[in-house]
Design a protein around this motif. Structure first.
Motif, mmCIF file in Angstrom:
data_model
loop_
_atom_site.group_PDB
_atom_site.id
_atom_site.type_symbol
_atom_site.label_atom_id
_atom_site.label_comp_id
_atom_site.label_asym_id
_atom_site.label_seq_id
_atom_site.Cartn_x
_atom_site.Cartn_y
_atom_site.Cartn_z
ATOM 1 N N LYS A 1 -32.065 -85.279 -39.772
ATOM 2 C CA LYS A 1 -31.735 -86.521 -39.052
ATOM 3 C C LYS A 1 -30.379 -86.361 -38.343
ATOM 4 O O LYS A 1 -30.220 -86.752 -37.183
ATOM 5 C CB LYS A 1 -31.653 -87.661 -40.079
ATOM 6 N N ALA A 2 -29.425 -85.761 -39.047
ATOM 7 C CA ALA A 2 -28.094 -85.564 -38.459
ATOM 8 C C ALA A 2 -28.182 -84.621 -37.254
ATOM 9 O O ALA A 2 -27.575 -84.877 -36.203
ATOM 10 C CB ALA A 2 -27.146 -85.004 -39.516
ATOM 11 N N LEU A 3 -28.972 -83.549 -37.396
ATOM 12 C CA LEU A 3 -29.119 -82.602 -36.275
ATOM 13 C C LEU A 3 -29.765 -83.280 -35.063
ATOM 14 O O LEU A 3 -29.401 -83.023 -33.915
ATOM 15 C CB LEU A 3 -29.979 -81.402 -36.703
ATOM 16 N N ARG A 4 -30.706 -84.163 -35.369
ATOM 17 C CA ARG A 4 -31.394 -84.882 -34.284
ATOM 18 C C ARG A 4 -30.394 -85.788 -33.551
ATOM 19 O O ARG A 4 -30.364 -85.859 -32.336
ATOM 20 C CB ARG A 4 -32.550 -85.695 -34.863
ATOM 21 N N ARG A 5 -29.569 -86.478 -34.360
ATOM 22 C CA ARG A 5 -28.553 -87.383 -33.786
ATOM 23 C C ARG A 5 -27.591 -86.609 -32.880
ATOM 24 O O ARG A 5 -27.170 -87.085 -31.845
ATOM 25 C CB ARG A 5 -27.775 -88.032 -34.929
ATOM 26 N N GLN A 6 -27.291 -85.384 -33.290
ATOM 27 C CA GLN A 6 -26.364 -84.571 -32.485
ATOM 28 C C GLN A 6 -27.063 -83.912 -31.297
ATOM 29 O O GLN A 6 -26.459 -83.147 -30.554
ATOM 30 C CB GLN A 6 -25.746 -83.476 -33.371
ATOM 31 N N GLY A 7 -28.362 -84.162 -31.163
ATOM 32 C CA GLY A 7 -29.102 -83.616 -30.022
ATOM 33 C C GLY A 7 -29.505 -82.159 -30.190
ATOM 34 O O GLY A 7 -29.993 -81.532 -29.256
ATOM 35 N N LYS A 8 -29.313 -81.607 -31.392
ATOM 36 C CA LYS A 8 -29.584 -80.175 -31.562
ATOM 37 C C LYS A 8 -31.070 -79.864 -31.728
ATOM 38 O O LYS A 8 -31.501 -78.749 -31.461
ATOM 39 C CB LYS A 8 -28.793 -79.644 -32.769
ATOM 40 N N ALA B 1 -33.435 -82.341 -30.681
ATOM 41 C CA ALA B 1 -33.940 -83.599 -30.103
ATOM 42 C C ALA B 1 -35.411 -83.512 -29.709
ATOM 43 O O ALA B 1 -36.162 -84.475 -29.849
ATOM 44 C CB ALA B 1 -33.087 -83.983 -28.902
#
Ligand SMILES: Cc1ncc(C[n+]2csc(CCOP(=O)(O)OP(=O)(O)O)c2C)c(N)n1
Ligand code: SF4
Ligand SMILES: [Mg+2]
Length: 324
Positions: free
Chosen positions: A99-106, A108
């Motif tokens: 979820k954190a990686l998704r939030r950072q766009g990594k 996405a």
């Protein structure tokens, strides 16, 4: 791959036709599982249905041992081996990380799923607290229990999944005992009580049914649980070439029915022909039940009949949450 003629596959959702299954293997040949191991087959099928965008968290047990013998690995998806009790807790942490990686766009543009797996010992006994917590917190993850009905990796000790009457090294049959004297814990029902959107039983004896369930659980947002029946020739003292036959007999006799519970509504996904086959057809092929006298087989038959009726009653009368 065709279904045996005495079965009706009830499924209708986005069916996996064999030609549409992923050709890629993510749990690869060369692992060290015993000949005819149903659990290794089931893990392979699960991985095919999940696809490459998957992170697997694996509790200690046979699959971890046979799949990761240093310096080799059978896993072609990201895979973490964790302690016996905490696969579900770690899988929930993986989901938070994703979820954190998704939030950072990594990541996405990628739908990466966190999947926890464990044997019956790791899931139903020692890891049940971690599993309950992860499900209750509502993580977007799937947990699959591969149930071979004992602690196989350490030498066939009984677990809460071991069936009544089975002989194990810690519940041996002999002059003073018929073997294990407890009934199998119903973990799928405990998962239903967590109000999960999706709970299912499955078996490697019905590969497409299993893969469809994995695919469906993968596509859902939120926690889901699949309880997969797996034959262990070593622990069950059965011939390795009848692994598939035994898995199907478990369903044909009503010992391990295949169903799913979606938003509270029960549905059989494979309907055995009625009347069900006698449990003896299944028991007599396994050394772990060889000692059972007819009166004990009758005790098992009566129990299976009662549990099966209970399940059919739920199939008939349960409603999905939106219909209430
Ligand atoms: C806390 C802890 N207790 C015991 C063990 C020893 N141990 C490792 S694998 C295993 C049995 C696993 O049984 P199950 O989860 O049913 O998986 P299977 O091997 O049958 O696939 C045990 C008891 C351990 N590694 N950690
Ligand atoms: S002991 Fe059973 S579950 Fe473990 S690898 Fe052998 S057949 Fe598979
Ligand atoms: Mg086990």
């Amino acid at each position: 791959m065709s279904m045996p003629s005495n079965f009706k596959l009830v499924e209708n959702f986005d069916l996996y036709a064999p030609k549409l299954t992923d050709r890629e293997e993510y749990f690869c040949p060369g692992h060290r599982a015993c000949q005819g191991c149903g659990e290794a087959l089931a893990v392979r099928l699960m991985c095919k249905a999940l696809g490459k965008d998957t992170v697997v968290t694996n509790a200690t047990g046979c699959m971890e041992i046979v799949g990761s013998l240093y310096p080799t690995t059978a896993w072609k998806v990201p895979w973490i081996h964790v302690a016996f009790p905490n696969a579900a807790a770690v899988a929930s942490g993986v989901e938070a990380g994703l979820k954190a990686l998704r939030r950072q766009g990594k990541i996405a543009d990628r739908d990466v799923k966190s999947v926890g797996i464990g044997g019956d010992g790791a899931t139903m006994d020692i890891g049940i607290q971690a599993l309950s917590g992860a499900m209750e917190r509502g993580h977007d993850m799937l947990y699959v229990c591969f149930d071979n009905e004992a602690y196989m990796n350490t030498g066939i000790q009984r677990s809460s999944a071991t069936p009544f009457g089975a002989s194990t090294t810690t519940a041996p049959a002999g002059k003073v005992s018929i073997g294990n004297k407890t009934w199998k814990k119903n973990l799928p029902e405990i998962m239903v009580a967590h109000n999960l959107a999706y709970v299912a039983t499955a078996s490697h004896g019905y590969p497409l049914d299993f893969m469809n369930k994995v695919k469906k659980a993968r596509s859902l947002k939120g926690p889901s649980y699949i309880h997969c029946f797996t034959v262990c020739p070593t622990g069950w003292r059965s011939a390795s070439e009848i692994t598939m036959k035994l898995a199907r007999l478990a369903t044909e006799t009503g010992i391990f029915p295949l169903y799913e519970v979606e938003n509270g509504k029960y549905r059989m996904t494979v309907e055995p022909r009625t009347p069900l086959r006698p449990v003896e057809d299944y028991l007599k092929l396994q050394g772990r039940f060889r000692h059972l006298p007819p009166d004990q087989i009758k005790v098992i038959q009566d129990r299976v009949n009662m549990e099966y009726r209970k399940l059919l009653n739920k199939v008939e009368h349960s409603k999905s949450w939106s219909e209430m």
